[in-house]
Design a protein around this motif. Structure first.
Motif, short mmCIF file in Angstrom:
data_model
loop_
_atom_site.label_atom_id
_atom_site.label_comp_id
_atom_site.label_asym_id
_atom_site.label_seq_id
_atom_site.Cartn_x
_atom_site.Cartn_y
_atom_site.Cartn_z
N VAL A 118 -3.60 6.19 -10.58
CA VAL A 118 -3.06 5.94 -9.20
C VAL A 118 -2.21 4.70 -8.84
O VAL A 118 -2.73 3.64 -9.11
CB VAL A 118 -4.11 6.14 -7.83
N GLU A 119 -0.95 4.84 -8.27
CA GLU A 119 -0.09 3.52 -7.90
C GLU A 119 0.12 3.55 -6.33
O GLU A 119 0.34 4.53 -5.81
CB GLU A 119 0.88 3.78 -8.74
N HIS A 120 0.86 2.34 -6.06
CA HIS A 120 1.32 1.99 -4.83
C HIS A 120 1.90 0.88 -4.60
O HIS A 120 1.52 -0.22 -5.12
CB HIS A 120 0.11 2.36 -3.71
N TYR A 121 3.17 0.92 -4.28
CA TYR A 121 4.04 -0.59 -4.09
C TYR A 121 4.08 -0.80 -2.59
O TYR A 121 4.00 0.09 -1.64
CB TYR A 121 5.55 -0.17 -4.64
N GLY A 122 3.60 -2.25 -2.21
CA GLY A 122 3.85 -2.63 -0.88
C GLY A 122 2.63 -2.53 -0.07
O GLY A 122 1.64 -1.51 -0.56
N GLY A 123 2.54 -3.30 0.80
CA GLY A 123 1.21 -3.30 1.72
C GLY A 123 0.11 -3.87 0.81
O GLY A 123 0.10 -4.22 -0.14
N ASP A 124 -1.03 -3.12 1.07
CA ASP A 124 -2.53 -3.29 0.48
C ASP A 124 -2.63 -2.19 -0.74
O ASP A 124 -2.98 -1.06 -0.48
CB ASP A 124 -3.64 -3.04 1.34
N GLY A 125 -1.80 -2.33 -1.80
CA GLY A 125 -1.51 -1.17 -2.63
C GLY A 125 -2.87 -0.91 -3.28
O GLY A 125 -3.08 0.21 -3.79
N LEU A 126 -3.81 -1.58 -3.46
CA LEU A 126 -4.92 -1.17 -3.92
C LEU A 126 -5.76 -0.41 -3.13
O LEU A 126 -6.33 0.51 -3.62
CB LEU A 126 -5.83 -2.60 -4.17
#
Length: 297
Positions: free
Chosen positions: A268-276
């Motif tokens: 699981v991935e996410h860029y920007g903000g609180d990505g974790l």
């Protein structure tokens, strides 16, 4: 680990940092209720750690209850015009390290270093990056080197996943299927990271079509989502989104992939903000989709 940079505020590399620094980052992952981590070499190249340092890293993961089901690589293409040979040797070390540690999956790609304009942009994918050359000799070299890695992986009980990414030989669903079919090795699959394509500010294939074409070849899978707006004028704009809120219907995508035989871990991935934290929410969302409510690793 993409929410965690590979450089410290003082400019030092995480690679060279004290183990306490690694533990500070990994403790946040454990605190977000993860029990598995992909070190991701944009953060830390575990395949290049000296044995004592690797043991320290593994001890930290064990103490935090974090298993390591996979290793992802980024921007170390085996056909890089300057460093391709070096990155090929590194890729072999990644496979050896995975085998040594009982890690079943590794992810490779053909995407190059960020361009100066990409490094300046708010979202790097809105600027043009490195393109794989339209050269049959380079394409053949790419096929041959990935097959070489596949043969190595097979001998070690490791599976390779090739990451779909714009302007590479895996830059569309059809190109990705063509390439993995050319490699034609049982240990080489596709990392069908269709979020890398949905986020582009240009026309792209429909996400459902990508899944239908690529899922039969899917291995280790990076998942993320984006809001995508297409104006009748031709203007396209995108922004990172949680899995359940963006353009891709991940419930439909995952269920279809399972029907087509997908049986590997998710990253699981996410860029920007609180990505974790968004990644943690994405993990929990995936668990509502999978049969039995658990991630299969």
């Amino acid at each position: 680990m993409i929410p965690f940079p590979g450089k410290l505020p003082n400019g030092d590399l995480v690679q060279d940092a004290r183990p306490e620094v690694w533990e500070q980052n990994l403790a946040q992952v454990a605190d977000a209720s993860f029990d598995a981590v992909d070190p991701t070499d944009s953060w830390l190249r575990i395949a290049d750690l000296e044995p004592a340092r690797l043991s320290e890293f593994l001890s930290i993961c064990d103490g935090l209850g974090l298993s390591i089901p996979a290793i992802s690589t980024a921007r170390r293409s085996v056909i890089d015009p300057e460093h391709g040979g070096e990155y090929l040797a590194y890729s072999h070390r990644v496979i050896d390290t995975a085998a040594q540690l009982g890690i079943g999956h590794v992810s490779f790609g053909f995407f190059g270093p960020l361009s100066p304009s990409q490094m300046k942009a708010l979202w790097f994918w809105t600027e043009q990056g490195v393109q794989n050359p339209d050269d049959p000799d380079v394409y053949r070299l790419a096929v041959d080197r990935i097959r070489e890695l596949g043969q190595h992986a097979e001998s070690c009980g490791v599976r390779i996943a090739l990451e779909m990414y714009e302007d590479t030989y895996l830059g569309s669903a059809r190109d990705a299927v063509r390439f993995v079919s050319e490699v034609n090795h049982p240990s080489v699959r596709l990392n069908i990271d269709i979020g890398n394509l949905i986020r582009l500010h240009r026309p792209v294939e429909p996400w459902a079509e990508m899944i239908e074409l690529c899922a039969p070849y899917a291995g280790y899978w990076h998942v993320k989502n984006y809001y995508r707006i297409e104006d009748p004028s031709g203007l396209v704009m995108t922004h990172p989104a949680p899995l359940l809120g963006g353009t891709i219907n991940w419930r439909a995508a995952i269920r279809r992939a399972l029907e087509l035989g997908f049986d590997s871990p998710f990253l699981v991935e996410h860029y920007g903000g609180d990505g974790l934290s968004i990644s943690a929410a994405n993990r929990d969302y995936i668990r509502t989709i999978l049969p039995g409510g658990t991630i299969r690793t």
